[in-house]
Scaffold this active site. Structure first.
Site, PDB file in Angstrom:
ATOM      1  N   LYS A  18      55.440  33.246 -19.518  1.00 30.48           N
ATOM      2  CA  LYS A  18      55.440  34.281 -20.560  1.00 30.48           C
ATOM      3  C   LYS A  18      54.140  35.093 -20.505  1.00 30.48           C
ATOM      4  O   LYS A  18      54.153  36.323 -20.667  1.00 30.48           O
ATOM      5  CB  LYS A  18      55.639  33.640 -21.942  1.00 30.48           C
ATOM      6  CG  LYS A  18      57.065  33.120 -22.131  1.00 30.48           C
ATOM      7  CD  LYS A  18      57.245  32.200 -23.326  1.00 30.48           C
ATOM      8  CE  LYS A  18      58.661  31.609 -23.300  1.00 30.48           C
ATOM      9  NZ  LYS A  18      58.916  30.618 -24.358  1.00 30.48           N
ATOM     10  N   GLN A  49      55.670  27.488 -28.713  1.00 30.13           N
ATOM     11  CA  GLN A  49      56.587  26.926 -27.730  1.00 30.13           C
ATOM     12  C   GLN A  49      57.224  25.653 -28.298  1.00 30.13           C
ATOM     13  O   GLN A  49      56.530  24.737 -28.723  1.00 30.13           O
ATOM     14  CB  GLN A  49      55.814  26.612 -26.430  1.00 30.13           C
ATOM     15  CG  GLN A  49      56.683  26.095 -25.301  1.00 30.13           C
ATOM     16  CD  GLN A  49      57.707  27.123 -24.827  1.00 30.13           C
ATOM     17  OE1 GLN A  49      57.397  28.303 -24.644  1.00 30.13           O
ATOM     18  NE2 GLN A  49      58.942  26.678 -24.642  1.00 30.13           N
ATOM     19  N   ASP A 104      60.313  35.341 -31.649  1.00 27.09           N
ATOM     20  CA  ASP A 104      61.455  34.502 -31.274  1.00 27.09           C
ATOM     21  C   ASP A 104      62.642  34.729 -32.217  1.00 27.09           C
ATOM     22  O   ASP A 104      63.775  34.396 -31.883  1.00 27.09           O
ATOM     23  CB  ASP A 104      61.073  33.013 -31.340  1.00 27.09           C
ATOM     24  CG  ASP A 104      60.738  32.423 -29.971  1.00 27.09           C
ATOM     25  OD1 ASP A 104      61.139  33.014 -28.954  1.00 27.09           O
ATOM     26  OD2 ASP A 104      60.078  31.367 -29.944  1.00 27.09           O
TER      27      ASP A 104
END
Ligand code: NDP
Length: 298
Positions: free
Chosen positions: A54, A98, A121
């Site tokens: 990422k 994460q 997200d």
């Protein structure tokens, strides 16, 4: 069938990244450098790999990345404090923790802690609610990527029978919510299947669009599919194989048999995976634009 279209996720993801790069430039012109913070609280090598991918993706399109690591056995408060700091930082527009977080940390509390305007997200309950209500701020990256793939290949969802296999919060549920949305990229009659579904094969046999996200290697095969169906394989499964690494990646769909029946199909790798990565960049630029009132038109 020879006429089967292989959906090229790498190519569509490259188009998304090109778009994102243009928007980064628009933001730069307005004096804003978009920034994404990744937070890792895990020793899992796979999670470490995802986070570093990422960061590399950000660099490629001109997004600044900030990385925070918390010891996997640290108290949950350390993670909450780190999120609070990132929420306050003007140079951080998107925050991604994460997953999974360690067992002693409550995942829901983590997701609620992130400023919903920085929740790239799309897992904060406010953003989940907005998606369900048809007023999405950040669409979760994987289902959003699938939606982009369907649009890029002119797959008609309106009036189509769609079957989503899997009901996770990160893939199955938001995917189904996008497909039933009253919009040209939705309007599908959508069935959501899971481990308690009876007669999955019967559901699949009727489906014009199949999104497989169960995490079971190659469990949908060609014999279960309707002729000409569009098959989107979200699964990424490691199976033992005689390769250098000792494994290979396969999807939830048995590619060869499915390809013989499908009208269009995504490969694994090279289908949904690259789209998920690209949509995170898209959400980050969108977040920066929203926070500074710069119209990035995404
Ligand atoms: P989860 O394990 O969270 O969810 C799996 C879902 O599949 C559950 O809803 C489960 O049902 C359902 N399921 C399990 N067995 C069956 C069965 N026999 N028949 C029908 N449904 C079943 O997985 P995720 O949603 O997180 O991920 C799914 C897959 O996608 C994984 O392979 C993952 O690696 C991959 N993935 C890929 C991404 C990408 O970018 N390409 C991104 C995210 C995930 P129940 O709810 O009843 O347990």
């Amino acid at each position: 069938a020879d006429a089967t279209t292989v959906i090229d996720g790498e190519a569509v993801a490259a188009d998304v990244r090109a778009d994102v790069t243009t928007h980064v430039e628009t933001l730069e012109d307005a004096g804003v450098t978009p920034g994404l913070a990744t937070v890792l609280m895990s020793d899992d090598p796979a999670s470490e790999t995802y986070v570093s991918m990422k960061q590399r993706d950000c660099e490629e399109v001109g997004i600044e990345s900030v990385h925070v690591e918390i010891d996997a056995d640290a108290p949950a408060d350390e993670l909450y404090d780190a999120i609070d700091d990132l929420n306050d930082r003007d140079d951080v527009h998107g925050i991604l923790v994460q997953l999974p977080v360690p067992d002693h940390v409550d995942k829901r509390s983590v997701l609620r802690r992130i400023d919903p305007e920085k929740d790239v997200d799309g897992f904060h309950p406010e953003n989940v609610g907005r998606l369900v209500a048809g007023d999405a701020r950040f669409k979760p990256c994987t289902p959003h990527g699938v939606q982009k793939l369907l649009a890029a290949y002119d797959v008609e969802t309106e009036g189509a029978d769609a079957v989503v296999v899997g009901r996770s919060d990160i893939v199955g549920k938001p995917m189904a919510n996008l497909l039933i949305q009253k919009s040209p990229t939705g309007n599908a009659t959508t069935t959501v299947c899971h481990s308690r579904t009876e007669d999955l094969a019967g559901k699949l046999a009727e489906a014009d669009v199949v999104v497989a996200a169960a995490g079971i290697p190659e469990f949908v095969d060609g014999s279960m599919l309707k002729d000409g169906a569009t098959v989107i394989d979200v699964g990424i499964n490691r199976v033992d194989a005689d390769t250098e690494k000792g494994y290979e990646l396969v999807g939830d769909v048995e590619y060869e048999s499915a390809r013989g029946v499908a009208g269009a199909i995504t490969p694994v790798p090279g289908g949904v995976g690259p789209m998920t990565r690209a949509m995170l960049l898209y959400n980050t630029v969108k977040a920066a634009g929203l926070q500074y009132d710069v119209d990035v038109n995404l």
